[in-house]
Design an enzyme around this catalytic site. Structure first.
Site, short mmCIF file in Angstrom:
data_model
loop_
_atom_site.label_atom_id
_atom_site.label_comp_id
_atom_site.label_asym_id
_atom_site.label_seq_id
_atom_site.Cartn_x
_atom_site.Cartn_y
_atom_site.Cartn_z
N ILE A 90 -2.94 -10.29 -5.68
CA ILE A 90 -1.75 -9.35 -6.32
C ILE A 90 -0.93 -9.20 -7.08
CG2 ILE A 90 0.74 -10.04 -4.69
CD1 ILE A 90 -0.13 -11.72 -2.83
N GLY A 100 9.20 -22.57 15.83
CA GLY A 100 8.94 -23.06 16.80
C GLY A 100 8.20 -24.55 16.19
N ASP A 157 -4.16 -17.58 7.99
CA ASP A 157 -3.66 -18.39 6.23
C ASP A 157 -3.80 -19.52 6.35
OD1 ASP A 157 -3.72 -15.67 5.34
OD2 ASP A 157 -1.87 -15.74 3.90
N ARG A 171 -0.73 -18.08 -2.84
CA ARG A 171 -0.04 -18.53 -2.20
C ARG A 171 -0.59 -19.52 -1.43
NH1 ARG A 171 2.94 -14.20 0.23
NH2 ARG A 171 2.52 -14.88 2.68
N GLY A 223 -4.66 -12.06 -10.13
CA GLY A 223 -5.33 -12.40 -9.02
C GLY A 223 -4.71 -10.93 -7.82
N VAL A 263 0.87 -16.15 -8.04
CA VAL A 263 0.61 -17.51 -9.15
C VAL A 263 -0.67 -17.94 -7.91
CG1 VAL A 263 1.20 -17.85 -10.94
CG2 VAL A 263 1.95 -19.20 -9.06
N HIS A 303 -24.28 14.79 2.02
CA HIS A 303 -24.41 15.44 0.61
C HIS A 303 -22.90 16.64 0.71
CE1 HIS A 303 -24.88 16.42 -3.48
NE2 HIS A 303 -25.34 17.54 -2.98
N VAL A 316 0.47 -19.77 -18.13
CA VAL A 316 2.36 -19.24 -18.83
C VAL A 316 2.50 -21.06 -18.51
CG1 VAL A 316 4.53 -18.83 -17.89
CG2 VAL A 316 2.84 -17.15 -17.76
N LYS A 346 0.68 -0.96 -0.32
CA LYS A 346 0.28 0.22 -0.09
C LYS A 346 1.14 1.36 -0.74
CE LYS A 346 -2.15 -2.59 -0.48
NZ LYS A 346 -2.62 -4.30 -0.49
P1 FAD Z 1 1.37 -14.58 7.68
O1 FAD Z 1 1.38 -12.79 8.39
O2 FAD Z 1 2.21 -15.24 6.61
O3 FAD Z 1 2.35 -14.62 9.89
C1 FAD Z 1 3.41 -15.73 9.95
C2 FAD Z 1 3.82 -15.82 10.83
O4 FAD Z 1 4.21 -17.27 11.24
C3 FAD Z 1 5.62 -14.80 10.16
O5 FAD Z 1 5.79 -14.37 10.71
C4 FAD Z 1 6.76 -16.45 9.59
O6 FAD Z 1 7.83 -16.06 10.19
C5 FAD Z 1 5.60 -16.86 10.95
N1 FAD Z 1 5.95 -18.12 11.83
C6 FAD Z 1 5.59 -19.41 10.44
N2 FAD Z 1 6.58 -20.57 10.80
C7 FAD Z 1 6.94 -20.24 11.73
C8 FAD Z 1 7.76 -21.51 13.04
N3 FAD Z 1 7.63 -22.48 12.73
N4 FAD Z 1 8.35 -20.30 14.00
C9 FAD Z 1 8.02 -19.14 14.30
N5 FAD Z 1 7.50 -18.24 13.75
C10 FAD Z 1 6.67 -19.11 11.94
N6 FAD Z 1 -4.09 -8.98 3.23
C11 FAD Z 1 -4.98 -8.16 3.62
O7 FAD Z 1 -6.04 -8.08 3.62
N7 FAD Z 1 -5.05 -7.33 2.74
C12 FAD Z 1 -3.78 -6.57 1.78
O8 FAD Z 1 -3.95 -5.13 1.39
C13 FAD Z 1 -2.80 -7.65 1.53
N8 FAD Z 1 -2.15 -7.20 0.79
C14 FAD Z 1 -1.59 -7.98 0.91
C15 FAD Z 1 0.13 -7.89 -0.48
C16 FAD Z 1 0.85 -8.52 -0.83
C17 FAD Z 1 2.14 -8.78 -1.22
C18 FAD Z 1 1.00 -9.73 -0.28
C19 FAD Z 1 1.49 -11.50 -0.23
C20 FAD Z 1 0.01 -9.95 1.31
C21 FAD Z 1 -1.18 -9.40 1.06
N9 FAD Z 1 -2.79 -10.04 2.02
C22 FAD Z 1 -2.92 -8.97 2.29
C23 FAD Z 1 -2.86 -10.91 2.64
C24 FAD Z 1 -1.96 -10.57 4.17
O9 FAD Z 1 -0.69 -10.17 3.89
C25 FAD Z 1 -2.10 -12.22 4.74
O10 FAD Z 1 -3.41 -12.74 4.58
C26 FAD Z 1 -1.19 -11.99 6.76
O11 FAD Z 1 -0.16 -11.63 6.38
C27 FAD Z 1 -2.09 -13.52 7.02
O12 FAD Z 1 -1.68 -13.10 8.88
P2 FAD Z 1 -1.41 -14.92 9.43
O13 FAD Z 1 -0.71 -13.89 10.78
O14 FAD Z 1 -2.19 -15.93 9.00
O15 FAD Z 1 0.34 -15.18 8.46
P1 AMP Z 2 -4.53 -15.34 -6.42
O1 AMP Z 2 -4.92 -16.42 -5.98
O2 AMP Z 2 -5.93 -14.09 -6.36
O3 AMP Z 2 -3.62 -14.53 -6.19
O4 AMP Z 2 -4.50 -15.65 -8.06
C1 AMP Z 2 -3.31 -15.75 -8.29
C2 AMP Z 2 -4.00 -15.66 -9.80
O5 AMP Z 2 -2.79 -16.66 -10.70
C3 AMP Z 2 -5.39 -16.99 -9.86
O6 AMP Z 2 -6.38 -16.37 -10.83
C4 AMP Z 2 -5.11 -18.38 -11.53
O7 AMP Z 2 -5.48 -18.54 -12.19
C5 AMP Z 2 -3.19 -17.29 -11.75
N1 AMP Z 2 -2.19 -18.27 -12.05
C6 AMP Z 2 -1.77 -19.41 -11.58
N2 AMP Z 2 -0.83 -20.41 -12.70
C7 AMP Z 2 -1.01 -19.49 -13.56
C8 AMP Z 2 0.10 -19.88 -15.20
N3 AMP Z 2 0.73 -20.87 -15.00
N4 AMP Z 2 -0.09 -18.57 -15.73
C9 AMP Z 2 -1.31 -17.69 -15.75
N5 AMP Z 2 -1.93 -17.28 -14.62
C10 AMP Z 2 -1.90 -18.18 -13.13
#
Ligand code: FAD
Ligand code: AMP
Length: 479
Positions: A192, A122, A319, A279, A190, A277, A451, A245, A58
Site C-alpha cells: 500500500i 452485526g 482479511d 492492517r 509495503g 504499516v 509474437h 519511525v 487503482k
Molecule cells: P473488507 O473489504 O474490509 O470488508 C469488510 C466489511 O465488513 C466492511 O464493509 C465493514 O464495514 C463490514 N463490517 C465489519 N464489521 C461489521 C459488523 N460488525 N457489522 C456489519 N458490517 C461489518 N487487495 C487486493 O487484492 N488488490 C489490491 O489491489 C488491493 N489494494 C488495496 C489498496 C488499499 C489502499 C487497501 C487499504 C487495501 C487493498 N487491498 C487490495 C486489500 C483488500 O481491500 C482487502 O484484502 C479486502 O477488502 C478484504 O476483503 P474482506 O471482505 O475480507 O473485508
Molecule cells: P504491509 O504489511 O505490506 O502493508 O507493509 C507494512 C510495512 O510497514 C512493513 O514492511 C513494516 O516493516 C513497515 N513498518 C511497520 N512499522 C514501521 C515503523 N515504525 N517505521 C517504519 N516502517 C514500519
C-alpha cells in the site's frame, strides 16, 4: 419473532458480498449485514476493497501514470505536448464516481440474486443468532442456520504517528488529498505504501518511504525486489530501508518525523505523512462474550482450512482470518464456504494465490520465492528472462524488469513465477493456470506464444530453466 435465514453474512466486502451472492444462487435464504456509510451518509457495499482500497487506489494509479507518461515519456515517441497539467480535484472526483458505480452495483447484484441486505452493525450471539443494530439505533435479532463472518480489516495505527486531520493520514486519507503535497512521507514500504507513494510522486511530490525492515519487500523474491528498488528509485522514490519511525511532531503545517537507522537518530520534515504499516483484523464489538468464536494469538478469527470457526455452522473468511490480505483470496473463501454450506465438496488452494503490487512497472508473483524454496531444502532450478530482450517491450517503451520461473529440479514442476514488468499483474495468471494444472516449465516451453507480446518473456523464462532461451545468451549450459 425473529427472521430466520439459511445464511447470514456479516460484512459486504469482497469476501462477504461474494459469499452472500453464491449462497443465494445455490438456493439458500441469505441476508448480508453491512454497516458502511459513504461520505453522503448512505449505505455502501463493497467493503475496504471498493470504498477505500483496491479500486480507488487503482483509479489514482492509472490517472497519475498517464500524467507522468504524457509529461516525461511521450516526447520519446515523437509526441510533443507542452504544458501538461493535472487537475487533482477532477482526478479524485473521477475516482469517487467509479467507487459510487461499483458500490451501488453490489446492491443491484443483491437484488438480482435475492440477497436481503440488512443495514447496520452485526454481532454474533450464541446459538447462531445475529443481533443487528441499525443506524437509527433500532435492534433486531435474526436467526441463522449458518453465519459467515467477513468483517475485514482496518489500518494499523502506531503511537509515534497518531493520525492528525489533514497532516498525518492513513491509506484512506491518502486517497483524497486535494492538492499535491510538496514533501510527502510514507511510513511502511509495503504494497500500500509503494502504491500510494507512487501516485503522489508521479504528480510531483518529493516522496520518502521509511521502511523499518533491512530488506526491501522482504517477502517478495529478492531478485525481483532488488530490481524493483532500483527501478522505483530511478523514478524518484526515495526509499530508506532499516528506518524505523519512532516519533513525530506537528510544527504548524508541517510534520517532523523522527526515525532511527544505521546512522542513528534522524529527522525529516514533510507536508503530509501517510501511515501504511499494515492492517489488522477487525473484530470490534463483533462477538458476544458467549459466542464461542475464538480468536488466534494475533487477533484473527481462528479457522481451519475450510474456514470453519470453533463454533459449528459459523464460518469466517477474508482479511479477518489468516492468510494474505487480498480481495480475491477473500472472495474465493466466500465461494468455498457457500458451497460447503450448500452441501458441496469445496477446497481452496492456498498455494496458488497471486499477489500484485500496482506500481509501474507492476510486481506480480504466485507460488514460492527462491528464498522459500531454498529454506525448505528443495533442489530447484530457475529460469529468468529480461524484458530488455523482448521486442514488444521495446516498442512499448518499457523494457524494465524480468520474468522468473522457479521449478522443482527433479520433476521440472513450476513452484513459483515472479514478474516485474509492464502488465505483470495480467501476465501472472499464466503462472496461476500453469501451477493449478501442475505444469512443468517444459509444458510452457513447448507452447506457442504470440509474437510480439510481453508474454513471450514467460515463454523464454520457461525455456531458460534448462538453458534453451532463444533470444539471449543462457546463464546455464543446455541440457
Ligand atoms: P473488507 O473489504 O474490509 O470488508 C469488510 C466489511 O465488513 C466492511 O464493509 C465493514 O464495514 C463490514 N463490517 C465489519 N464489521 C461489521 C459488523 N460488525 N457489522 C456489519 N458490517 C461489518 N487487495 C487486493 O487484492 N488488490 C489490491 O489491489 C488491493 N489494494 C488495496 C489498496 C488499499 C489502499 C487497501 C487499504 C487495501 C487493498 N487491498 C487490495 C486489500 C483488500 O481491500 C482487502 O484484502 C479486502 O477488502 C478484504 O476483503 P474482506 O471482505 O475480507 O473485508
Ligand atoms: P504491509 O504489511 O505490506 O502493508 O507493509 C507494512 C510495512 O510497514 C512493513 O514492511 C513494516 O516493516 C513497515 N513498518 C511497520 N512499522 C514501521 C515503523 N515504525 N517505521 C517504519 N516502517 C514500519
Amino acid at each position: 419473532m425473529s427472521d430466520k435465514y439459511d445464511v447470514v453474512v456479516i460484512g459486504a466486502g469482497p469476501g462477504g458480498y461474494v459469499a452472500a451472492i453464491r449462497a443465494a444462487q445455490l438456493g439458500l435464504k441469505t441476508a448480508c449485514v453491512e454497516k458502511w456509510l459513504n461520505k453522503e451518509g448512505k449505505p455502501s457495499y463493497g467493503g475496504t476493497c471498493l470504498n477505500v482500497g483496491c479500486i480507488p487506489s487503482k483509479a489514482l494509479l492509472e490517472a497519475s501514470h498517464k500524467y507522468a507518461e504524457t509529461k516525461h515519456d511521450f516526447a520519446d515517441l515523437g509526441i510533443e505536448i507542452s504544458d501538461v497539467k493535472m487537475d487533482v480535484k477532477k482526478m479524485v472526483a473521477r475516482k469517487n464516481t467509479i467507487v459510487g458505480q461499483l458500490t451501488q452495483g453490489i446492491g443491484g447484484l443483491f437484488k438480482a440474486n435475492g440477497v436481503t441486505p440488512l443495514h447496520g452493525t452485526g454481532k454474533v450471539l450464541s446459538g447462531k443468532k445475529v443481533e443487528v443494530t441499525g443506524h437509527d439505533g433500532s435492534v433486531q435479532v435474526v436467526e441463522a442456520e449458518n453465519i459467515i463472518i467477513a468483517s475485514g480489516s482496518v489500518p494499523v495505527e502506531i503511537p509515534p504517528t497518531p493520525l492528525t486531520e489533514g497532516l498525518i493520514v492513513d491509506s484512506t486519507g491518502a486517497l483524497d488529498f486535494e492538492e499535491v503535497p510538496a514533501r510527502l512521507g510514507v511510513i511502511g514500504g509495503g504494497v500500500i505504501g509503494l502504491e500510494l507513494g507512487s501516485v503522489w510522486q508521479r504528480l510531483g511530490s518529493e516522496v520518502t518511504v521509511l521502511e523499518a525492515q533491512d530488506s526491501f519487500l522482504a517477502t517478495t523474491d529478492q531478485e525481483i525486489a532488488k530490481a524493483a528498488k532500483k527501478i522505483l528509485t530511478k523514478q524518484g522514490l526515495n526509499i530508506e530501508i532499516g528506518a524505523r519511525v519512532t516519533g513525530s511532531e506537528i510544527n504548524g503545517n508541517e510534520v517532523v518525523v523522527t526515525y532511527a537507522d544505521a546512522k542513528g537518530e534522524q529527522q525529516k520534515t514533510f507536508d503530509k505523512l501517510i501511515v501504511c504499516v499494515g492492517r489488522r483484523p477487525y473484530t470490534e464489538a463483533l462477538l458476544a462474550n458467549d459466542s464461542g468464536v475464538n480468536l488466534d494469538e494475533r487477533g484473527f478469527i481462528y479457522v481451519d482450512d475450510h474456514c470453519r470457526t470453533s463454533v459449528p455452522g459459523v464460518f469466517a473468511i477474508g482479511d479477518v482470518v489468516r492468510g494474505p490480505m487480498l480481495a480475491h483470496k477473500a472472495s474465493e473463501e466466500g465461494v468455498m464456504v457457500a458451497d460447503i454450506i450448500a452441501g458441496h465438496k469445496a477446497e481452496m488452494n492456498y498455494d496458488v494465490i497471486p499477489g500484485v503490487i500496482y506500481t509501474f512497472p507492476e510486481i506480480a508473483s504466485v507460488g514460492k520465492t527462491e528464498e522459500e524454496v531454498k529454506a525448505e531444502g528443495t533442489e530447484y532450478e530457475t529460469g529468468t528472462f529480461p524484458f530488455q530482450a523482448i521486442g514488444r517491450a521495446m516498442t512499448n517503451g518499457c523494457t524494465d524488469g524480468m520474468v522468473k520461473i522457479i521449478t522443482e529440479k527433479a520433476s521440472d514442476r513450476i513452484l513459483g513465477m515472479h514478474i516485474i514488468g509492464q502488465n505483470a499483474g495480467e501476465m501472472i495468471h499464466q503462472g496461476v493456470i500453469a501451477m493449478e494444472f501442475g505444469s512443468s516449465a517444459e509444458d510452457l516451453a513447448l507452447m506457442c506464444f504470440a509474437h510480439p507480446t510481453l508474454s513471450e518473456a514467460v515463454h523464454e523464462a520457461a525455456l531458460a530453466v534448462d538453458g534453451h532461451a532463444i533470444h539471449m545468451p543462457n546463464r546455464k549450459k543446455r541440457k
